[in-house]
Design a protein around this motif. Structure first.
Motif, mmCIF file in Angstrom:
data_model
loop_
_atom_site.group_PDB
_atom_site.id
_atom_site.type_symbol
_atom_site.label_atom_id
_atom_site.label_comp_id
_atom_site.label_asym_id
_atom_site.label_seq_id
_atom_site.Cartn_x
_atom_site.Cartn_y
_atom_site.Cartn_z
ATOM 1 N N LYS A 137 0.851 -1.293 0.126
ATOM 2 C CA LYS A 137 0.092 -0.022 -0.137
ATOM 3 C C LYS A 137 0.892 1.341 0.144
ATOM 4 O O LYS A 137 0.312 2.318 -0.563
ATOM 5 N N GLN A 138 1.966 1.095 0.563
ATOM 6 C CA GLN A 138 3.080 2.314 0.754
ATOM 7 C C GLN A 138 3.881 2.404 -0.430
ATOM 8 O O GLN A 138 4.901 3.175 -0.986
ATOM 9 N N GLN A 139 3.548 1.374 -1.496
ATOM 10 C CA GLN A 139 4.181 1.471 -2.850
ATOM 11 C C GLN A 139 5.716 0.903 -2.756
ATOM 12 O O GLN A 139 6.511 1.361 -3.388
ATOM 13 N N HIS A 140 6.023 0.158 -1.646
ATOM 14 C CA HIS A 140 7.333 -0.276 -1.749
ATOM 15 C C HIS A 140 7.425 -1.580 -2.505
ATOM 16 O O HIS A 140 6.532 -2.563 -2.772
ATOM 17 N N ARG A 141 8.500 -2.042 -2.907
ATOM 18 C CA ARG A 141 8.947 -3.425 -3.545
ATOM 19 C C ARG A 141 9.381 -4.322 -2.534
ATOM 20 O O ARG A 141 10.485 -3.893 -1.805
ATOM 21 N N VAL A 142 9.167 -5.509 -2.605
ATOM 22 C CA VAL A 142 9.584 -6.432 -1.281
ATOM 23 C C VAL A 142 9.984 -7.559 -2.045
ATOM 24 O O VAL A 142 9.381 -8.329 -2.565
ATOM 25 N N TYR A 143 11.232 -8.092 -1.597
ATOM 26 C CA TYR A 143 11.748 -9.537 -1.744
ATOM 27 C C TYR A 143 11.475 -10.224 -0.502
ATOM 28 O O TYR A 143 11.952 -9.814 0.590
ATOM 29 N N PRO A 178 -0.126 -8.258 -5.629
ATOM 30 C CA PRO A 178 0.518 -8.668 -6.938
ATOM 31 C C PRO A 178 1.712 -9.342 -6.421
ATOM 32 O O PRO A 178 2.633 -8.596 -5.737
ATOM 33 N N HIS A 179 2.151 -10.704 -6.720
ATOM 34 C CA HIS A 179 3.312 -11.087 -6.009
ATOM 35 C C HIS A 179 3.568 -12.319 -6.963
ATOM 36 O O HIS A 179 2.640 -12.811 -7.904
ATOM 37 N N PRO A 190 7.556 -9.110 -13.789
ATOM 38 C CA PRO A 190 8.119 -8.615 -12.285
ATOM 39 C C PRO A 190 6.848 -8.137 -11.530
ATOM 40 O O PRO A 190 5.979 -7.389 -12.336
ATOM 41 N N ALA A 191 6.674 -8.337 -10.234
ATOM 42 C CA ALA A 191 5.690 -7.883 -9.642
ATOM 43 C C ALA A 191 6.102 -7.168 -8.369
ATOM 44 O O ALA A 191 7.306 -7.006 -8.079
ATOM 45 N N ALA A 210 15.300 -11.456 -8.682
ATOM 46 C CA ALA A 210 14.166 -10.973 -7.910
ATOM 47 C C ALA A 210 13.928 -9.621 -8.550
ATOM 48 O O ALA A 210 13.008 -8.791 -8.265
ATOM 49 N N GLY A 211 14.603 -9.090 -9.654
ATOM 50 C CA GLY A 211 14.390 -7.789 -10.223
ATOM 51 C C GLY A 211 15.560 -6.952 -9.554
ATOM 52 O O GLY A 211 16.467 -7.437 -9.031
ATOM 53 N N HIS A 212 15.630 -5.695 -10.013
ATOM 54 C CA HIS A 212 16.939 -4.865 -9.883
ATOM 55 C C HIS A 212 16.371 -3.823 -8.537
ATOM 56 O O HIS A 212 16.911 -2.886 -8.341
ATOM 57 N N HIS A 213 15.354 -4.042 -7.971
ATOM 58 C CA HIS A 213 15.056 -3.225 -6.987
ATOM 59 C C HIS A 213 15.875 -3.453 -5.763
ATOM 60 O O HIS A 213 16.353 -4.514 -5.612
ATOM 61 N N ASN A 214 16.077 -2.350 -4.893
ATOM 62 C CA ASN A 214 16.562 -2.400 -3.619
ATOM 63 C C ASN A 214 15.835 -1.731 -2.528
ATOM 64 O O ASN A 214 16.678 -1.026 -1.691
ATOM 65 N N ASP A 215 14.587 -1.884 -2.480
ATOM 66 C CA ASP A 215 13.862 -1.311 -1.761
ATOM 67 C C ASP A 215 13.815 -2.092 -0.253
ATOM 68 O O ASP A 215 14.569 -1.650 0.642
ATOM 69 N N VAL A 216 13.189 -3.262 -0.152
ATOM 70 C CA VAL A 216 12.897 -3.965 0.963
ATOM 71 C C VAL A 216 13.258 -5.673 0.718
ATOM 72 O O VAL A 216 12.831 -6.135 -0.080
ATOM 73 N N ILE A 217 13.782 -6.020 1.892
ATOM 74 C CA ILE A 217 13.937 -7.478 1.968
ATOM 75 C C ILE A 217 13.389 -7.937 3.364
ATOM 76 O O ILE A 217 13.638 -7.334 4.149
ATOM 77 N N ILE A 218 12.598 -8.925 3.380
ATOM 78 C CA ILE A 218 12.220 -9.763 4.492
ATOM 79 C C ILE A 218 12.888 -11.093 4.581
ATOM 80 O O ILE A 218 12.506 -11.980 3.801
#
Length: 149
Positions: A30-36, A62-63, A72-73, A87-95
């Motif tokens: 909802k906060q528009q973060h990308r997550v792995y 979407p995942h 990519p989702a 996982a794509g080239h984003h570097n936002d959030v990893i859990i």
């Protein structure tokens, strides 16, 4: 430098951890973060994939699995360093739900660990906490045990 967040839950069962994961992922989306989401194995990754599909019937997150050929989702689930590379080239959030810290966790702006009151998980996440602290990463703890009372 990657910000490290530990969410300490009051529960001791694996489903407690997974339900919190779903709520956290929904909030991040909802906060528009990308997550792995990083797991130990393919079975766990598939289990989380199915859980995200069924968690809230009224909302859609979407995942996909990193092994999927889907486009990519916002949310990707995987279980190896190879999956992490795909996982794509984003570097936002990893859990990180895995027993090991992924090699390239530091490419992300934020790394999240979810702690439940289960001896095995407590030991693993304490080791992770020490690893991050020794290397000077900024650590934040969110003690949800206080919220539950």
């Amino acid at each position: 430098m990657t910000r490290i967040d530990f969410y300490i839950l009051p529960g001791s069962e694996h489903p407690d951890r997974l339900l919190f994961l779903c709520r956290l992922v929904a909030k991040a989306y909802k906060q528009q973060h990308r997550v792995y989401i990083h797991t130990d194995d393919e079975a766990t990754s598939k289990s989380i994939d199915e859980l995200l599909w069924s968690h809230q019937a009224e909302s859609f997150i979407p995942h996909h699995l990193s092994t999927s050929t889907a486009p990519p989702a916002a949310i990707t689930i995987g279980h190896s360093d190879e999956c992490l590379k795909n996982a794509g080239h984003h570097n936002d959030v990893i859990i990180n739900l895995a027993t090991e810290i992924p090699n390239s966790f530091s490419r992300f702006e934020r790394c999240i660990e979810i702690v439940i009151q289960q001896p095995h998980v407590l030991e693993i996440t304490r080791n992770h906490f020490g690893f991050y602290r020794e290397r000077g990463y900024p650590l934040n703890t969110h003690d949800r045990r206080k919220v539950a009372k």
